[in-house]
Enzyme design. Structure first.
Site, short mmCIF file in Angstrom:
data_model
loop_
_atom_site.label_atom_id
_atom_site.label_comp_id
_atom_site.label_asym_id
_atom_site.label_seq_id
_atom_site.Cartn_x
_atom_site.Cartn_y
_atom_site.Cartn_z
N CYS A 1 -64.87 -86.97 -129.42
CA CYS A 1 -65.96 -86.12 -129.91
C CYS A 1 -65.52 -85.21 -131.06
CB CYS A 1 -66.54 -85.30 -128.77
SG CYS A 1 -67.07 -86.33 -127.40
N HIS B 1 -70.64 -80.04 -131.94
CA HIS B 1 -70.75 -81.31 -131.23
C HIS B 1 -71.78 -81.13 -130.11
CE1 HIS B 1 -70.07 -84.63 -128.69
NE2 HIS B 1 -69.36 -83.98 -127.80
N ASN C 1 -75.27 -86.73 -125.56
CA ASN C 1 -73.97 -86.61 -126.22
C ASN C 1 -73.59 -87.96 -126.84
OD1 ASN C 1 -71.23 -86.57 -126.78
ND2 ASN C 1 -70.67 -85.42 -124.94
O1 UT7 Z 1 -68.22 -84.62 -125.32
C1 UT7 Z 1 -67.05 -84.21 -124.69
C2 UT7 Z 1 -67.15 -82.84 -124.19
N1 UT7 Z 1 -67.86 -82.82 -122.90
C3 UT7 Z 1 -68.39 -81.70 -122.50
O2 UT7 Z 1 -68.37 -80.71 -123.20
C4 UT7 Z 1 -68.96 -81.63 -121.09
C5 UT7 Z 1 -68.66 -80.28 -120.50
N2 UT7 Z 1 -69.19 -80.11 -119.15
C6 UT7 Z 1 -70.51 -79.95 -118.91
O3 UT7 Z 1 -71.32 -80.01 -119.83
C7 UT7 Z 1 -70.92 -79.61 -117.50
O4 UT7 Z 1 -69.78 -79.32 -116.75
C8 UT7 Z 1 -71.74 -80.72 -116.79
C9 UT7 Z 1 -73.12 -80.85 -117.42
C10 UT7 Z 1 -71.00 -82.05 -116.90
C11 UT7 Z 1 -71.93 -80.38 -115.33
O5 UT7 Z 1 -72.58 -79.12 -115.20
P1 UT7 Z 1 -71.99 -77.99 -114.26
O6 UT7 Z 1 -72.94 -76.87 -114.29
O7 UT7 Z 1 -70.57 -77.72 -114.68
O8 UT7 Z 1 -72.05 -78.68 -112.84
P2 UT7 Z 1 -70.87 -78.95 -111.81
O9 UT7 Z 1 -70.02 -80.08 -112.25
O10 UT7 Z 1 -70.21 -77.63 -111.52
O11 UT7 Z 1 -71.69 -79.39 -110.54
C12 UT7 Z 1 -72.56 -78.50 -109.84
C13 UT7 Z 1 -73.23 -79.25 -108.72
C14 UT7 Z 1 -72.26 -80.06 -107.87
O12 UT7 Z 1 -72.67 -79.98 -106.56
P3 UT7 Z 1 -71.90 -79.02 -105.51
O13 UT7 Z 1 -70.47 -79.49 -105.52
O14 UT7 Z 1 -72.05 -77.63 -106.06
O15 UT7 Z 1 -72.62 -79.27 -104.23
C15 UT7 Z 1 -72.43 -81.46 -108.38
O16 UT7 Z 1 -72.13 -82.44 -107.37
O17 UT7 Z 1 -74.15 -80.20 -109.26
C16 UT7 Z 1 -73.89 -81.49 -108.72
N3 UT7 Z 1 -74.22 -82.49 -109.74
C17 UT7 Z 1 -75.45 -82.99 -109.90
N4 UT7 Z 1 -76.61 -82.76 -109.26
C18 UT7 Z 1 -77.69 -83.42 -109.71
C19 UT7 Z 1 -73.39 -83.03 -110.65
N5 UT7 Z 1 -74.07 -83.89 -111.43
C20 UT7 Z 1 -75.35 -83.89 -110.98
C21 UT7 Z 1 -76.51 -84.56 -111.38
N6 UT7 Z 1 -77.66 -84.29 -110.73
N7 UT7 Z 1 -76.52 -85.43 -112.42
#
Ligand code: UT7
Length: 332
Positions: free
Chosen positions: A115, A256, A286
């Site tokens: 990216c 990005h 993305n």
């Molecule tokens: O291009 C390269 C660079 N990439 C990035 O910059 C990505 C950076 N990361 C992010 O944008 C975010 O971390 C994500 C969008 C990937 C995830 O968002 P988050 O707010 O960090 O969520 P999380 O990973 O902390 O997950 C929170 C909860 C979890 O459940 P528990 O463990 O709290 O019960 C996940 O299992 O959300 C759950 N979860 C989902 N729920 C519904 C994870 N993915 C999903 C989903 N739908 N698709």
């Protein structure tokens, strides 16, 4: 004699596949919903390429549009740089793009920096122009990460889409690449990978070769999020300092397109009003190396970004790598 010159970014183009996957489609495939995806990422839909569409086709389409916008023909191009992590050919797809475009005079090579690829490519291209070696360079950022997405992994499959974006850089009296900065931290490599998994194949005796396969994208979202929110404002600050500018000189913040929350957090930390941020995440998700030039091209064609505007761009992602380029749009 070769004369060192300045760099101008004089034309942009982009392309994306017709096929669209909405959040609602994804909710039928994995345990997720539109509300979660929109509030956590800002993404509503993404474009995906079917098997008939090659990375080289999409990259060439974007490149052709950028060359036309620059009022040039493909014969004018001296060098093609293709930033991609999903080439049609692991040996490189830049020469395939060259052939698609009929840019017979151009040298061509790939850059792999996920990216951050477009920013790395922009800085690389500028060196060839500044040294007076090349006059016209086509830089394309293109990725088809749908090929490498695990469509059963709800943590990642909601994020990525396919696309291509391109700019033409030209030798110019004024230097419009005002400042840049690049960083890598390979110790965090495991946070975001599209890794090769080796498997031994015995040739004779104890001599083995590695006959493995690439695994789908794997990401520690929270770690990458934390990294981005910290490093992106920092690197933009460093690039601005090198340019001798402050945030008040920025017309547009162009990050990005990974997550709307990252864009908003970076803008807030830099004290840049949200109206000055460019975003098309909702429509494309993305698109990796394509996301910056794709958003730039849309903003240029919409008349938002105008010649003379100063843009602070930043790419970040796998590697981990991150970087920023501060540039003025157009010939002025
Ligand atoms: O291009 C390269 C660079 N990439 C990035 O910059 C990505 C950076 N990361 C992010 O944008 C975010 O971390 C994500 C969008 C990937 C995830 O968002 P988050 O707010 O960090 O969520 P999380 O990973 O902390 O997950 C929170 C909860 C979890 O459940 P528990 O463990 O709290 O019960 C996940 O299992 O959300 C759950 N979860 C989902 N729920 C519904 C994870 N993915 C999903 C989903 N739908 N698709």
């Amino acid at each position: 004699m070769i004369q060192p010159t300045g760099v101008a970014l004089i034309g942009s183009g982009s392309a994306s596949p017709d096929s669209i996957i909405t959040n609602h489609h994804l909710a039928e495939m994995v345990d997720t919903d539109d509300e979660w995806i929109k509030t956590r990422t800002g993404i509503a839909q993404r474009h995906v390429a079917g098997p008939e569409l090659g990375l080289r086709h999409l990259a060439a389409q974007a490149g052709e549009r950028a060359i036309a916008a620059a009022n040039l023909t493909s014969e004018d191009i001296d060098l093609i740089i293709l930033a991609t992590s999903s080439p049609d050919d692991l040996f490189g797809s830049a020469a395939q793009v060259q052939a698609e475009l009929g840019a017979s005079r151009a040298a061509a090579f790939d850059i792999t920096a996920a990216c951050s690829g477009f920013i790395v490519g922009l800085i690389t291209a500028s060196q060839f122009i500044r040294t007076g070696v090349y006059k016209n360079i086509l830089l394309v950022g293109a990725d088809l990460l749908s090929r490498w997405t695990d469509w059963e992994d709800r943590r990642t499959c909601i994020l990525f889409g396919d696309g291509a974006g391109a700019v033409v850089l030209q030798a110019s009296e004024t230097d419009n690449l005002l400042g840049f900065d690049l960083h890598s931290d390979g110790s965090m490599n495991g946070c975001l990978t599209l890794g090769y998994e080796p498997e031994g194949q015995t040739l004779y005796g104890e001599t083995q070769v590695s006959k493995g396969q690439y695994n789908p994208i794997n990401m520690n979202g929270r770690e990458v999020y934390r990294f981005a929110v910290k490093r992106v404002p920092q690197v933009i600050g460093q690039a601005l300092a090198k340019a001798g500018l402050t945030v008040d000189d920025i017309d547009w913040l162009l990050l990005h397109q990974a997550n709307q929350r990252i864009i908003d957090a970076a803008a807030d930390r830099l004290k840049i009003p949200r109206e000055k941020t460019l975003s098309n995440l909702a429509q494309y998700g993305n698109t990796s190396a394509a996301s910056i030039p794709l958003a730039l091209d849309e903003a240029v064609r919409a008349g938002k970004v105008k010649p003379g505007d100063t843009i602070a761009a930043s790419g970040f992602g796998a590697g981990l790598t991150w970087g920023s380029a501060i540039f003025r749009w157009g010939h002025r």
